[in-house]
Design an enzyme around this catalytic site. Structure first.
Site, short mmCIF file in Angstrom:
data_model
loop_
_atom_site.label_atom_id
_atom_site.label_comp_id
_atom_site.label_asym_id
_atom_site.label_seq_id
_atom_site.Cartn_x
_atom_site.Cartn_y
_atom_site.Cartn_z
CE LYS A 101 -0.65 -1.18 4.82
NZ LYS A 101 -0.29 -2.61 4.62
CD GLU A 125 -9.27 -6.03 -5.10
OE1 GLU A 125 -9.66 -5.36 -4.13
OE2 GLU A 125 -9.73 -5.92 -6.24
CB VAL A 128 -7.30 -1.15 -0.38
CG1 VAL A 128 -8.44 -0.57 0.47
CG2 VAL A 128 -6.41 -0.03 -0.90
N GLY A 130 -6.90 -6.18 2.47
CA GLY A 130 -6.50 -7.58 2.50
C GLY A 130 -7.30 -8.42 1.53
CB ILE A 132 -12.15 -6.65 1.63
CG1 ILE A 132 -12.25 -7.07 3.09
CG2 ILE A 132 -13.45 -6.03 1.17
CD1 ILE A 132 -12.45 -5.91 4.04
N GLY A 183 -0.21 -10.58 17.91
CA GLY A 183 0.37 -10.43 16.57
C GLY A 183 -0.43 -9.54 15.65
CD GLU A 186 4.35 -5.18 12.27
OE1 GLU A 186 5.38 -5.63 12.81
OE2 GLU A 186 3.77 -5.73 11.32
CE LYS A 201 -4.54 -1.04 4.61
NZ LYS A 201 -5.00 -1.84 5.78
N GLY A 299 -3.46 -10.18 7.29
CA GLY A 299 -3.15 -11.57 7.60
C GLY A 299 -2.45 -12.24 6.43
#
Length: 397
Positions: A101, A125, A128, A130, A132, A183, A186, A201, A299
């Protein structure tokens, strides 16, 4: 004939792309309409125990100069050397799919132009939301609409933190510590909690919807680090949930106003019920009224899924997809400043504030707050200063 592609980077997302490809190889090849294989995986580290150890290279030129490689998945992150590598691939006619991103937000216009000039594609794709699907629907499925507003929860870390504050009465600090333990955040969470990730994003979405490159520096960005449990409780009393909302809207004069900030979202708005690490994007168009896209925003495998979807698209499309593009812009005069945002506002004020007598609400815990309609950002800031407000937040309209 088998199509060969390469993966740049073997971190969380890159390793997920490799794993997902070989796990679902037959169905991926069926959807692509051809046999496929990964020829190279670029990483400076050694992976002697990997079942794909024969595919690793530390030299980017192995990929760049191999004409068999027609598509590349960029999963390195950051602007450099990703920008140099991606631009070089596009100039060689190799289509690139990325989850990066930061790269798209800063250099998307240049890379889209390079793809067009060399009859290949730059897909993003995964940058932005993940897993979706939002980029492709915006420029394809919703192409018949005049889209005038997009608003979304675009960062799973901050949404998890706010959910814990709301459901479990956790302080911001405790919720952040839990997110780090699980997790979701960060070790240095600044990009998430201060809104920079969501800003990148919404820049990508805004650029695609409105056709001009919008830089993160043009977008007002405020994170959630100053949100207090008192604000979460007060918002609930008012029938709202606090969410970090990234939005862009077109104003009456044609300019656009992108922004990232914590906002009060009415409970009747479906976005108020989006919790934990999930993301959601609401698109407002004249044909659809509203359409919502919902799912896991980050993820390993969710993001890898979006990258592989783009790799399949790259393999199927032998020419540039012109609908997924925007132009460069030398000035940002088409971007309105945040002080032109006009909406309802929430103010949390000291319990002994004179305004309590003027209609402020004080709950059983001693939290005092007031709301006021139709103030601009500057007017709200001035009122907050006058009230000595402890917090002031806009309400999502």
């Amino acid at each position: 004939m088998s199509v060969k592609f390469a993966v740049l980077g073997h971190g969380v997302v890159g390793s997920g792309v490799v794993e997902l490809f070989y796990k679902n190889r037959k169905s991926i090849e069926k959807r692509a309409g051809t046999e496929m294989d990964i020829k190279y995986i670029l990483d400076l580290r050694d992976f002697p125990d990997s079942p794909y150890k024969d595919k690793f290279t530390k030299d980017f030129n192995d990929i760049l100069n191999d004409d068999e490689v027609t598509a590349v998945a960029e999963c390195m992150g950051g602007v450099e050397p990703a920008f140099t590598f991606v631009k070089a691939c596009l100039e060689k006619g190799k289509s690139v799919s990325t989850s990066n991103k930061e790269l798209v937000a800063e250099k998307g216009d240049i890379l889209l132009a390079a793809a067009k000039a060399n009859n290949c594609n730059f897909f993003f794709e995964a940058s932005v939301g993940g897993a979706i699907p939002i980029i492709r629907p915006l420029h394809r499925c919703l192409a018949a609409n005049d889209i005038d507003k997009v608003a979304g929860i675009l960062n799973g870390t901050t949404n998890f933190i706010l959910t814990k504050m709301y459901n479990d009465n956790m302080s911001f600090a405790d919720a952040l510590a839990l997110a780090q333990k699980l997790g979701y955040a960060e070790k240095n969470p600044t990009a998430d909690v201060e809104g920079h990730d969501a800003c990148r994003k919404i820049c990508i979405i805004s650029s695609l919807v409105f056709g001009k490159h919008i830089y993160p520096s043009s977008v007002f960005t405020k994170g959630i680090s100053e949100i207090d449990l008192a604000d979460v409780a007060a918002a609930d009393i008012l029938g709202h949930a606090i969410k970090l909302v990234a939005s862009v809207r077109r104003l009456d004069d044609g300019r656009i106003l992108p922004a990232v900030m914590p906002m009060l979202v009415p409970h009747e708005n479906i976005m108020a019920g989006v919790n934990d690490v999930f993301n959601a994007v609401l698109v407002y168009g004249d044909g659809i009224d509203q359409a919502m896209f919902y799912g896991r925003g980050a993820g390993k495998l969710p993001t890898a899924s979006a990258v592989m979807g783009d790799v399949i698209e790259a393999v199927k499309h032998k020419v540039t997809v012109f609908s997924q593009t925007w132009t460069s812009s030398d000035d940002n005069s088409f971007v309105a400043p945040v002080n032109e945002l006009c909406t309802k506002w929430y103010f949390r004020v000291p319990a002994d504030c004179e305004s309590v007598a003027e209609g402020a609400y004080t709950d059983e815990n001693g939290i005092s707050f007031i709301t006021e309609e139709n103030l601009s950002f500057d007017e709200a800031a001035a009122k907050a200063e006058k009230l000595n407000a402890l917090a002031f937040l806009p309400v999502l309209d």
